[in-house]
Design a protein around this motif. Structure first.
Motif, short mmCIF file in Angstrom:
data_model
loop_
_atom_site.label_atom_id
_atom_site.label_comp_id
_atom_site.label_asym_id
_atom_site.label_seq_id
_atom_site.Cartn_x
_atom_site.Cartn_y
_atom_site.Cartn_z
N ALA A 19 9.38 -24.09 29.30
CA ALA A 19 8.63 -25.27 28.67
C ALA A 19 7.32 -24.76 28.03
CB ALA A 19 8.35 -26.26 29.71
N ASP A 20 6.63 -23.54 28.54
CA ASP A 20 5.68 -23.36 27.89
C ASP A 20 5.78 -22.25 26.65
OD1 ASP A 20 6.36 -21.20 29.59
OD2 ASP A 20 4.51 -20.62 30.27
N VAL A 30 13.76 -31.26 19.81
CA VAL A 30 12.43 -31.75 20.37
C VAL A 30 12.31 -33.21 20.62
CG1 VAL A 30 9.83 -31.32 20.16
CG2 VAL A 30 11.24 -29.71 19.13
N ASP A 32 10.15 -36.18 21.81
CA ASP A 32 8.60 -36.41 22.11
C ASP A 32 7.72 -35.31 22.38
OD1 ASP A 32 9.06 -39.23 21.73
OD2 ASP A 32 9.32 -39.70 23.78
N GLY A 33 7.91 -34.40 21.50
CA GLY A 33 7.21 -33.18 21.80
C GLY A 33 7.54 -32.17 22.83
N HIS A 34 8.78 -32.37 23.53
CA HIS A 34 9.25 -31.33 24.58
C HIS A 34 10.46 -30.70 24.11
CE1 HIS A 34 6.34 -32.87 27.41
NE2 HIS A 34 6.53 -34.06 27.01
N LYS A 36 14.07 -29.64 24.36
CA LYS A 36 15.25 -29.98 24.97
C LYS A 36 16.41 -29.17 24.91
CE LYS A 36 13.23 -33.53 26.85
NZ LYS A 36 12.69 -33.25 28.26
#
Length: 75
Positions: A19-20, A30, A32-34, A36
């Motif tokens: 994730a980082d 992506v 909501d900013g994450h 996937k």
């Protein structure tokens, strides 16, 4: 007396997304900013993103191109 040698099939190493760190190849949805799901083609990523968008219209969904390090917002 000979003992039989037991071998255990080693599983293939998994491709783990962290994730980082952004992915280095392919296309990623992506949400909501994450980061996937990861895809090989932009068409597959857009198809998955549009399915999510129709099911959950409040989400902000982008397609991240790892080669160009660019994000494209799905509308």
């Amino acid at each position: 007396m000979k003992k039989t040698l037991l071998t255990i099939d080693e599983p293939e190493p998994r491709k783990v997304m962290r994730a980082d760190r952004p992915p280095t190849e392919g296309f990623v949805t992506v949400v909501d900013g994450h980061f996937k799901s990861e895809f090989d083609t932009v068409e597959a990523a857009e198809t998955a993103g549009r399915k999510l968008k129709t099911a959950y219209p409040m989400l902000q969904i982008e397609i991240y191109d790892a080669a160009n390090k660019a994000r494209t917002l799905l509308s």
